[in-house]
Motif scaffolding. Structure first.
Motif, mmCIF file in Angstrom:
data_model
loop_
_atom_site.group_PDB
_atom_site.id
_atom_site.type_symbol
_atom_site.label_atom_id
_atom_site.label_comp_id
_atom_site.label_asym_id
_atom_site.label_seq_id
_atom_site.Cartn_x
_atom_site.Cartn_y
_atom_site.Cartn_z
ATOM 1 N N VAL A 1 0.832 -1.209 0.000
ATOM 2 C CA VAL A 1 0.000 0.000 0.000
ATOM 3 C C VAL A 1 0.866 1.258 0.000
ATOM 4 C CG1 VAL A 1 -1.716 1.316 1.298
ATOM 5 C CG2 VAL A 1 -1.913 -1.166 1.150
ATOM 6 N N THR A 2 2.025 1.187 0.650
ATOM 7 C CA THR A 2 2.897 2.375 0.715
ATOM 8 C C THR A 2 3.412 2.766 -0.670
ATOM 9 O OG1 THR A 2 4.805 0.947 1.206
ATOM 10 C CG2 THR A 2 3.642 1.926 3.079
ATOM 11 N N GLY A 3 3.346 1.848 -1.628
ATOM 12 C CA GLY A 3 3.753 2.173 -2.996
ATOM 13 C C GLY A 3 2.894 3.274 -3.590
ATOM 14 N N LEU A 4 1.662 3.420 -3.087
ATOM 15 C CA LEU A 4 0.761 4.464 -3.571
ATOM 16 C C LEU A 4 1.187 5.856 -3.091
ATOM 17 C CD1 LEU A 4 -2.662 2.646 -3.003
ATOM 18 C CD2 LEU A 4 -1.512 3.039 -5.186
ATOM 19 N N TRP A 5 2.100 5.885 -2.123
ATOM 20 C CA TRP A 5 2.617 7.165 -1.629
ATOM 21 C C TRP A 5 4.089 7.350 -2.009
ATOM 22 C CZ3 TRP A 5 -1.741 5.326 0.567
ATOM 23 C CH2 TRP A 5 -2.713 6.265 0.933
ATOM 24 N N LYS A 6 4.544 6.605 -3.028
ATOM 25 C CA LYS A 6 5.938 6.699 -3.456
ATOM 26 C C LYS A 6 6.171 8.069 -4.099
ATOM 27 C CE LYS A 6 9.228 3.319 -5.174
ATOM 28 N NZ LYS A 6 9.352 2.024 -5.885
ATOM 29 N N GLY A 7 7.145 8.794 -3.584
ATOM 30 C CA GLY A 7 7.407 10.142 -4.083
ATOM 31 C C GLY A 7 6.659 11.212 -3.323
ATOM 32 N N CYS A 8 5.914 10.819 -2.270
ATOM 33 C CA CYS A 8 5.100 11.796 -1.533
ATOM 34 C C CYS A 8 5.979 12.841 -0.839
ATOM 35 C CB CYS A 8 4.216 11.086 -0.513
ATOM 36 S SG CYS A 8 3.050 12.179 0.342
ATOM 37 N N PHE A 9 7.121 12.394 -0.307
ATOM 38 C CA PHE A 9 7.992 13.349 0.395
ATOM 39 C C PHE A 9 8.490 14.431 -0.549
ATOM 40 C CE2 PHE A 9 12.235 14.799 1.588
ATOM 41 C CZ PHE A 9 11.981 15.326 2.846
ATOM 42 N N ILE A 10 9.033 14.012 -1.703
ATOM 43 C CA ILE A 10 9.549 15.001 -2.642
ATOM 44 C C ILE A 10 8.406 15.825 -3.231
ATOM 45 C CG2 ILE A 10 9.497 13.543 -4.719
ATOM 46 C CD1 ILE A 10 12.212 16.113 -3.762
ATOM 47 N N ALA A 11 7.209 15.225 -3.317
ATOM 48 C CA ALA A 11 6.047 15.969 -3.807
ATOM 49 C C ALA A 11 5.724 17.116 -2.853
ATOM 50 C CB ALA A 11 4.837 15.050 -3.948
#
Length: 295
Positions: free
Chosen positions: A258-268
């Protein structure tokens, strides 16, 4: 020469200026966000160990210019989207609050934001698709498939038909909830601050207040709605065969959790936070300048 009264277009002009300014200053962060969101581990992609590693490897092969791939459609898309969004949102929210109110101004603003965002997505999806594909042309590839925005659009239509330009459209429409949450939260924070100070809502112009309202609303909107950005990026990526929303969602969860759906969230958040602050600061200040044309 007398300057014409432009106050009817203050939201359009302010939005265009805000979108253009934030893109010009923050595009490299957007490129990194797009690449990290698209990376499902396929060997054709460079596997960066960190954001700093990504910057170092891109610049080593392509120079600083490599960090600005996809800048042209990004600039056009952001300027057009923010200009139309602010113009249509303010018009819709006024009509809904006056004539079709749900009883909650926050809910009314959410509805206005969703409708405005969905309409704009019909116009801008091809622009965002080309931006995504240009951003995903990697430095380790022997040759680039696209030479620029127009070439990308032309080849997409030739190879996938006209509706190939609308890959990721459904997730884009779902993603308009991001803008709706952001603009509604921004308005609520503005109103709360104005009420606490006992000043009219229209007088909200203190720079620090704009920065606080824009950054807080952006963090909330980005974090809550981020999965749509991952899914949309992967559906628009010319390097993969992702198609439907459900298929892409299940594949991401199966392979990355499920965490794959938030991949790049930090840099976003890192990218979109300064972009949001710049956009809203520019928007609010340009609006005040445009208001002077009435005089």
């Amino acid at each position: 020469m007398k300057i014409p009264d432009l106050t009817n277009y203050e939201n359009l002009i302010g939005g265009i200026c805000g979108g253009a300014t934030s893109t010009a200053l923050c595009h490299p962060f957007d490129l990194l966000k797009t690449r990290f969101s698209a990376n499902e581990g396929h060997p054709l992609r460079p596997q960066y160990t960190s954001y700093a590693d990504a910057v170092r490897r891109i610049v080593r092969v392509e120079g600083v210019r490599g960090l600005y791939q996809g800048w042209t459609p990004g600039l056009i898309g952001a300027s057009l989207s923010w200009g139309l969004y602010f113009q249509w949102y303010n018009s819709l929210s006024t009509k809904i609050n006056e004539g079709f109110s749900t009883g909650s101004e926050f809910a009314n603003n959410l509805i206005s934001g969703f409708i405005a965002g969905s309409a704009i997505m019909c116009i801008t999806n091809p622009i965002w698709l080309t931006k995504t594909r240009l951003c995903l042309q990697y430095e380790n590839q022997a040759s680039k498939k696209y030479t620029g925005m127009i070439d990308c659009m032309r080849k997409t239509v030739q190879q996938e038909g006209f509706f190939g330009l609308y890959r990721g459209f459904v997730t884009g429409v779902i993603g308009t909830t991001h803008g709706a949450v952001q603009i509604a939260a921004y308005g609520w924070i503005k109103d709360t601050i104005s009420e606490a100070r006992g000043v009219p809502k229209e007088s909200f112009s203190k720079q620090t207040d704009i920065m606080f309202a824009s950054s807080t609303s952006k963090i909330i909107a980005t974090t809550v709605t981020f999965p749509y950005q991952v899914l949309r990026t992967r559906m628009q990526d010319h390097n993969s065969n992702s198609r439907g929303v459900l298929q892409t969602t299940l594949k991401t969860i199966r392979n990355e959790g499920v965490t794959g759906l938030w991949k790049g969230c930090f840099i976003a958040n890192f990218r979109q936070l300064p972009a949001a602050v710049i956009t809203f600061l520019t928007y609010e200040n340009v609006k005040q300048l445009v208001a002077l044309t009435k005089e």
